[in-house]
Design an enzyme around this catalytic site. Sequence first.
Site, short mmCIF file in Angstrom:
data_model
loop_
_atom_site.label_atom_id
_atom_site.label_comp_id
_atom_site.label_asym_id
_atom_site.label_seq_id
_atom_site.Cartn_x
_atom_site.Cartn_y
_atom_site.Cartn_z
N ASP A 1 -0.05 -7.56 1.20
CA ASP A 1 0.57 -6.27 1.51
C ASP A 1 2.10 -6.37 1.61
O ASP A 1 2.72 -5.67 2.41
CB ASP A 1 0.00 -5.68 2.80
CG ASP A 1 0.14 -4.16 2.82
OD1 ASP A 1 0.25 -3.57 1.73
OD2 ASP A 1 0.12 -3.56 3.90
N HIS A 32 0.82 -1.21 0.00
CA HIS A 32 0.00 0.00 0.00
C HIS A 32 0.86 1.27 0.00
O HIS A 32 0.39 2.34 -0.38
CB HIS A 32 -0.98 0.00 1.18
CG HIS A 32 -0.36 0.30 2.51
ND1 HIS A 32 0.05 -0.69 3.38
CD2 HIS A 32 -0.08 1.46 3.13
CE1 HIS A 32 0.54 -0.13 4.47
NE2 HIS A 32 0.47 1.17 4.35
N SER A 58 4.51 2.71 7.89
CA SER A 58 4.18 1.60 7.01
C SER A 58 5.39 1.17 6.19
O SER A 58 6.14 2.00 5.67
CB SER A 58 3.05 2.01 6.07
OG SER A 58 1.86 2.21 6.79
#
Length: 1035
Positions: A289, A254, A357
């Site tokens: 992911d 992402h 992230s």
Amino acid sequence: MYSKLMFFFALCSISFLFTSEAASTMLLESSYLPLNQSYAPGFLYKRDMLPPPLQAVLTYTCPEPRPLAEESYNDLLRAISQKSSSDFQNAYSLALSFSSDFYQHGLKTLKDVSFLAVEKFLWGLTRLWSSLILASFSALWWLVSNFTTPVFCLALLYTVTKYMVKTVSFLFGGLPIWIISIAFSLLKKSFSALRSTPKCLYEKAIDGFKSFTIPQSPPKSCVIPITHASGNHAGYASCIKLYNGENALMTATHVLRDCPNAVAVSAKGLKTRIPLAEFKTIAKSDKGDVTLLRGPPNWEGLLGCKAANVITAANLAKCKASIYSFDRDGWVSSYAEIVGSEGTDVMVLSHTEGGHSGSPYFNGKTILGVHSGASATGNYNLMAPIPSLPGLTSPTYVFETTAPQGRVFAQEDIAEIEGLYAQVMKRVQQAEDFKPKTGKYWGDMEDDEDIFFESKEDLSGKRSARHRPRNKRRRQLHPKDKQRRWERDDGENNLISSGKDKSREHREESDRGDLRESDENSEIPPQKSPKETAGEFERYFSSLYNWEVPTSPREVPGFRHCGKLPQYYHPKQKEESSWGKTLVGNHPALGEKTSGFGWPKFGPEAELKSLRLQASRWLERAQSAEIPSDAERERVIQKTADVYHPCQTNGPAATRGGTLTWNNFMIDFKQAVFSLEFDAGIELPYIAYGKPTHRGWVEDQKLLPILAQLTFFRLQKMLEVNFEDMGPEELVRNGLCDPIRLFVKGEPHKQAKLDEGRYRLIMSVSLVDQLVARVLFQNQNKREIALWRAIPSKPGFGLSTDEQVLDFVESLARQVGTTTTEVVANWKNYLTPTDCSGFDWSVADWMLHDDMIVRNRLTIDLNPATERLRSCWLRCISNSVLCLSDGTLLAQIHPGVQKSGSYNTSSSNSRIRVMAAFHTGAIWAMAMGDDALESNPADLAAYKKLGFKVEVSGQLEFCSHIFRAPDLALPVNENKMIYKLIYGYNPGSGNAEVVSNYLAACFSVLNELRHDPASVELLYSWLVDPVLPQKIPGE
């Protein structure tokens, strides 16, 4: 004459009209005639309406009919017309009946003829068609047999033409429609994704989890910041080693999706910036992911990073972890914990902020996964695990080392994770035969980091070729091979090495290993499997029991004598050491401090005496106690489940999917084994094997697999046996649990308890029962310890340092809604400290049952198998068989009583204490075992109804400490600690180990008294100074 005929015709017509009118009048009026009215001739021909019927009964006499000759022409004509009409109607009805019968008969005949005709037609068509097919095949066979070559050419041309037509039709007809439908589908999915609730948030701080951050650089500088093209921070990536000889850039999918123009930036002071558009995809999954990228030549050197090793999902363990981030002062490391799984993600306790992230989680120097975000519903963050891709993230020819504390994912979850990368796996299989252009892997050449060893034999004569160890070695490609691979990579085709390209040295090792195994098998007979051996151990331990009740059984209130085991424990009586007597003689003030304490009696008689005393008090309280109503119990259960909501956890992996399986059980078993206290006693009946502690079984490579099988066998029996109506002896005899060893705790007692004979008893469960409890409850109990700040139970906190004291007081201040100074100074306005005497013996069976209901409600993936195992465990712990030191077995008659040595004791006692406060009307409460702080006021009468003896403390006391300031807590049992210190050790013996242990205990006690410098200095001179001049060997 003509005029007479005309007159007669007119007369007939008028008469016919009159007759019709009269008939119609009669038909209309006849329905209104009284039922008893008689019919009179000529009545139908009267035009006047009949008068209303009289109320009285009238009688009519019918006159004699007149001769026809006396009737008028009108009456005669009317009669003739009526007769004609009646005859016509009869003839018409008869004709209509004949016509209907003729029609039905004709219709039936036509139907039969039609069915026959259709049948004949179909059979004729069938014969015609079959004849045509037969003729066609005959003709085709004649053509093929006589004109073989032309026929096959025509067939080939027809096939080619057909597919050409289909291709043209697809290109100019189906392809545009397909493209439009794909675009529409993507738009629809995008719209749905925007409208749907996200599975995870990007960042989250975990309620109740205490993390820390320290300045520290990532291992090998392998973490790389990712920025937008503008230079703003976007996330992180990491450099990892692959098993095909390359290094890859790994990040969260992402991050790349949200930042299409991302740039990798060096974090070592270099000004290098590499756009991620220069990298090519190796593996990618939106749901998983995780994205692996192949970089341009020498990208690692440009960014100043080295590759780190990874642990794939198949071998991921619950463990401590760390996550790195880059702030304005440099790299920092934050503490985290891997605690479980949620689908294909990993649950992590950590504190993260925006931009984390893609940052990897580390255990030591190994990468565990990639930070993905935070759960939208649960109190935890999510980590994307690294998929096991043979030839990329996992080897194709060796197995990775199993995680030391058991895997996070069950086998079905691992298969689902690998399914997310199915396309990559397919390309892996297609590229198994890849070989470098040079014909030799760079990893097979010399490496700067390799260390070689030579023996004396190697120094004489010709020097033999040097061979380096090949354990877990990954081949490295030559830089030129890496560049050629990157240049010809289109982002989809990945060149992956396979087992066929194994180095010569490794193949030789494998061959030698196979040969050696074959030799061993030919010389040594096959050994029994751990499963078979475990079965023999079960039979051996069962043979130790003697279930015959003696003629003069030992009577204990609430228990019955049910059998005996051999005596394996011979406790020795503790005496006051000569060292303590010498210190007290030299320092009378020390004697005053320690007066009022003494050592209890030990052995079966002391155990039996104390058991009788405490059991009689237990039964007395139980008889007067009242069980709350079902509605009240449900209210407290639900309230407790709500306040413990942050500690929702997954159930045991062993029963994931509703079935007990060996592979999933081993995940929990490994974690349970490595969390044991190795020096704790193994208890009954396993002490009979001669290894008194857990260490003897756990560290023995032969006994550990047997221990796993014994635990698995017990879980299987708990699932299969109908235990609901079994008594304590039956539970033991059916292998559902073991006897609980009862003994007196070896700690100083107050003189009042010594005089009464009310010693503190410990009920210690066996090693297998410990492992069963840990398999079923370890996820929940460990989560409570980790998140003690967010729940009422406080088993995870400590008071050994000022920081820990302040941490607890801050948590207490948040609970009551004030400051730390205020809550310590004016605590009576906010709370009531309470202590429960004899709490373990006061726990009733219904309390244990309600605690188990709360545990089940806090289990996310609870299934019938897990629920049944826990129910059986609860049945066993509530209906136990106690064993004295001399082997006497006593079965519990009345269920209940918390067993002090159970794995769940601290957790369940704390929750039961909180639930008891809720039953008495408390708004909030926090507890550590039997100690509690609760909202004002405490209802002692309500506690008495529940069977508890609760006292209110006059000071802010909790966990045997009195709080004087936000960071100051003084121990209550100072004199007890000093007595144990001086009378429990004998450093005067000169033994180095005894002296070392004594000094460690001294400094621990002095640390507890750190806020009284004068007392610490005095005790130091009394206790430590006489020991320090001694020479301790080895120091």
